[in-house]
Design a protein around this motif. Sequence first.
Motif, PDB file in Angstrom:
ATOM      1  N   SER A 104     -23.631  -6.547   6.943  1.00 59.49           N
ATOM      2  CA  SER A 104     -22.577  -6.777   5.964  1.00 59.49           C
ATOM      3  C   SER A 104     -21.207  -6.465   6.557  1.00 59.49           C
ATOM      4  N   GLN A 105     -21.128  -5.398   7.352  1.00 55.70           N
ATOM      5  CA  GLN A 105     -19.864  -5.048   8.007  1.00 55.70           C
ATOM      6  C   GLN A 105     -19.408  -6.176   8.939  1.00 55.70           C
ATOM      7  N   ARG A 146     -15.243 -12.828   8.193  1.00 51.94           N
ATOM      8  CA  ARG A 146     -14.465 -13.524   7.163  1.00 51.94           C
ATOM      9  C   ARG A 146     -12.986 -13.172   7.272  1.00 51.94           C
ATOM     10  N   LEU A 147     -12.684 -11.886   7.456  1.00 49.75           N
ATOM     11  CA  LEU A 147     -11.290 -11.468   7.569  1.00 49.75           C
ATOM     12  C   LEU A 147     -10.631 -12.033   8.823  1.00 49.75           C
ATOM     13  N   ALA A 148     -11.445 -12.348   9.830  1.00 52.98           N
ATOM     14  CA  ALA A 148     -10.923 -12.936  11.068  1.00 52.98           C
ATOM     15  C   ALA A 148     -10.787 -14.447  10.962  1.00 52.98           C
ATOM     16  N   GLY A 149     -11.132 -15.017   9.794  1.00 50.91           N
ATOM     17  CA  GLY A 149     -10.946 -16.446   9.579  1.00 50.91           C
ATOM     18  C   GLY A 149     -12.211 -17.265   9.542  1.00 50.91           C
ATOM     19  N   TYR A 150     -13.375 -16.626   9.658  1.00 54.14           N
ATOM     20  CA  TYR A 150     -14.614 -17.405   9.662  1.00 54.14           C
ATOM     21  C   TYR A 150     -14.908 -17.933   8.265  1.00 54.14           C
ATOM     22  N   ARG A 151     -15.284 -19.218   8.200  1.00 52.82           N
ATOM     23  CA  ARG A 151     -15.644 -19.841   6.935  1.00 52.82           C
ATOM     24  C   ARG A 151     -17.158 -20.038   6.874  1.00 52.82           C
ATOM     25  N   PRO A 152     -17.824 -19.404   5.915  1.00 53.80           N
ATOM     26  CA  PRO A 152     -19.274 -19.613   5.782  1.00 53.80           C
ATOM     27  C   PRO A 152     -19.616 -21.089   5.656  1.00 53.80           C
ATOM     28  N   HIS A 153     -20.778 -21.466   6.189  1.00 55.96           N
ATOM     29  CA  HIS A 153     -21.283 -22.844   6.160  1.00 55.96           C
ATOM     30  C   HIS A 153     -20.432 -23.815   6.993  1.00 55.96           C
ATOM     31  N   SER A 154     -19.514 -23.281   7.802  1.00 59.46           N
ATOM     32  CA  SER A 154     -18.654 -24.157   8.600  1.00 59.46           C
ATOM     33  C   SER A 154     -19.365 -24.731   9.812  1.00 59.46           C
ATOM     34  N   GLY A 155     -20.468 -24.107  10.224  1.00 56.97           N
ATOM     35  CA  GLY A 155     -21.176 -24.567  11.406  1.00 56.97           C
ATOM     36  C   GLY A 155     -20.637 -24.025  12.710  1.00 56.97           C
ATOM     37  N   VAL A 156     -19.558 -23.244  12.660  1.00 54.56           N
ATOM     38  CA  VAL A 156     -19.014 -22.648  13.883  1.00 54.56           C
ATOM     39  C   VAL A 156     -19.965 -21.539  14.341  1.00 54.56           C
ATOM     40  N   PRO A 157     -20.379 -21.551  15.607  1.00 57.49           N
ATOM     41  CA  PRO A 157     -21.341 -20.540  16.065  1.00 57.49           C
ATOM     42  C   PRO A 157     -20.766 -19.130  16.033  1.00 57.49           C
ATOM     43  N   GLN A 191     -29.779  -3.046  19.436  1.00 55.89           N
ATOM     44  CA  GLN A 191     -30.554  -2.684  18.248  1.00 55.89           C
ATOM     45  C   GLN A 191     -29.833  -3.155  16.994  1.00 55.89           C
ATOM     46  N   VAL A 192     -28.516  -3.002  16.988  1.00 55.97           N
ATOM     47  CA  VAL A 192     -27.713  -3.410  15.842  1.00 55.97           C
ATOM     48  C   VAL A 192     -27.632  -4.934  15.755  1.00 55.97           C
ATOM     49  N   ALA A 193     -27.425  -5.582  16.898  1.00 58.44           N
ATOM     50  CA  ALA A 193     -27.282  -7.035  16.909  1.00 58.44           C
ATOM     51  C   ALA A 193     -28.550  -7.726  16.405  1.00 58.44           C
ATOM     52  N   THR A 194     -29.711  -7.303  16.909  1.00 55.84           N
ATOM     53  CA  THR A 194     -30.954  -7.928  16.462  1.00 55.84           C
ATOM     54  C   THR A 194     -31.221  -7.649  14.989  1.00 55.84           C
ATOM     55  N   GLY A 195     -30.761  -6.492  14.508  1.00 46.69           N
ATOM     56  CA  GLY A 195     -30.967  -6.159  13.103  1.00 46.69           C
ATOM     57  C   GLY A 195     -30.039  -6.879  12.154  1.00 46.69           C
ATOM     58  N   ALA A 196     -28.889  -7.358  12.659  1.00 48.05           N
ATOM     59  CA  ALA A 196     -27.898  -8.001  11.790  1.00 48.05           C
ATOM     60  C   ALA A 196     -28.199  -9.474  11.542  1.00 48.05           C
ATOM     61  N   HIS A 200     -27.273 -14.522   8.635  1.00 47.51           N
ATOM     62  CA  HIS A 200     -27.780 -15.844   8.265  1.00 47.51           C
ATOM     63  C   HIS A 200     -27.699 -16.053   6.760  1.00 47.51           C
ATOM     64  N   ALA A 201     -28.044 -15.026   6.001  1.00 44.97           N
ATOM     65  CA  ALA A 201     -28.048 -15.151   4.541  1.00 44.97           C
ATOM     66  C   ALA A 201     -26.642 -15.303   3.976  1.00 44.97           C
ATOM     67  N   THR A 202     -25.652 -14.611   4.545  1.00 43.91           N
ATOM     68  CA  THR A 202     -24.313 -14.602   3.959  1.00 43.91           C
ATOM     69  C   THR A 202     -23.385 -15.663   4.543  1.00 43.91           C
ATOM     70  N   LEU A 203     -23.573 -16.026   5.810  1.00 47.45           N
ATOM     71  CA  LEU A 203     -22.651 -16.958   6.454  1.00 47.45           C
ATOM     72  C   LEU A 203     -23.281 -18.307   6.778  1.00 47.45           C
ATOM     73  N   ARG A 204     -24.623 -18.354   6.859  1.00 46.25           N
ATOM     74  CA  ARG A 204     -25.312 -19.578   7.291  1.00 46.25           C
ATOM     75  C   ARG A 204     -24.725 -20.078   8.607  1.00 46.25           C
ATOM     76  N   ALA A 205     -24.468 -19.173   9.513  1.00 43.68           N
ATOM     77  CA  ALA A 205     -23.854 -19.507  10.788  1.00 43.68           C
ATOM     78  C   ALA A 205     -24.912 -19.702  11.863  1.00 43.68           C
ATOM     79  N   PRO A 206     -24.714 -20.636  12.788  1.00 38.06           N
ATOM     80  CA  PRO A 206     -25.573 -20.682  13.974  1.00 38.06           C
ATOM     81  C   PRO A 206     -25.370 -19.393  14.776  1.00 38.06           C
ATOM     82  N   LEU A 207     -26.442 -18.666  15.052  1.00 38.47           N
ATOM     83  CA  LEU A 207     -26.340 -17.351  15.679  1.00 38.47           C
ATOM     84  C   LEU A 207     -26.901 -17.382  17.095  1.00 38.47           C
ATOM     85  N   LEU A 208     -26.168 -16.772  18.008  1.00 36.70           N
ATOM     86  CA  LEU A 208     -26.590 -16.662  19.392  1.00 36.70           C
ATOM     87  C   LEU A 208     -26.486 -15.199  19.790  1.00 36.70           C
TER      88      LEU A 208
END
Length: 321
Positions: A151-152, A158-169, A180-185, A190-198
């Motif tokens: 969530s953090q 979002r505050l940095a300008g990311y738009r959910p569902h925009s498709g930007v990776p 450990q944190v990255a794999t857990g996030a 995915h649920a909140t931003l629907r972003a392609p994640l790498l």
Amino acid sequence: MNTLLLWACAGIGVALIAEALLARYEVLVYGAGWRAPASELPDGTPYARGAAPDAPPAAYLVYLDGIGKRRVRDSRDGGVLVRALLTKAPELRVLGQVQPYSPLAAPLADRPVWAWLRRHAGLLLFLHNVMQVFVAADRRYRPLYNRAVGSQIATQLRLAGYRPHSGVPVVLLSYSGGAQVATGAVDELHATLRAPLLLLTIGGFHNGANDISRAEHLYRLTSANDRIERAGTWIFPQRWRLWRGSGWNRALRAGRVTVHRLDPATHVGPRSYISPNARLPDHRSHLDRTADTVIGVVRAREAARTPPAGTAGPEAGDRPA
């Protein structure tokens, strides 16, 4: 001499017990709903650097540092990796302020008691973050910890300008325990931003229990001389091949993990992955090679995702391979 040694061991033991108890405090406070992760940054601190948010950048890259992370502005390496990425890949929008070892996004060094400890017992700052890695890996606290830090990260994006569902990776670049944190996030993002994640891990220290199936791929940057990362593959059973049902082993079988060797780099020290002084046969520094590898992976994935000119893109809702 023996008496002093006993007192030192006793002091370390007390500190370890205290940290083991305190490290759970934040995640329990978050779980009880008493506090939400902070989102505001200190005055003058940008939410991201690099490409401007008005025209969609090639990707948003979130850097999750190792256990030396203590405040918003700093990192263990003094920010040299982030600066190298910004210089070499101006098309990226980079966030380096996320607090991976604080579910409440409270910078450790800004708390009065820790400010005093930083001057008198700096080792405890590292001990605190080490304990937070193990809390994040503990099956009793892991779901809450993952949700809090996920969530953090989503809020900061979002505050940095990311738009959910925009498709930007969104690229989660992690060092050491930040893995450990990255794999857990992954699930929360995915649920909140629907972003392609790498995911890219540098000397990643993680327990392998988190499900990363919602991420497109994980790139493991490692070295045969990295003893700390290797210790993680030994001490966590979910990283063993026998534990077939773990998130890590499922990802391996699905072909979602690619290894990049960065020998002869070490985890920390003058020959670390991010050393600007250690040199390779091609005269690049370890820092330059690590930054080049990260950028090469991100650009290659973006090139594979972008259809050639004159061809139709994927249908809406399709997920890139």
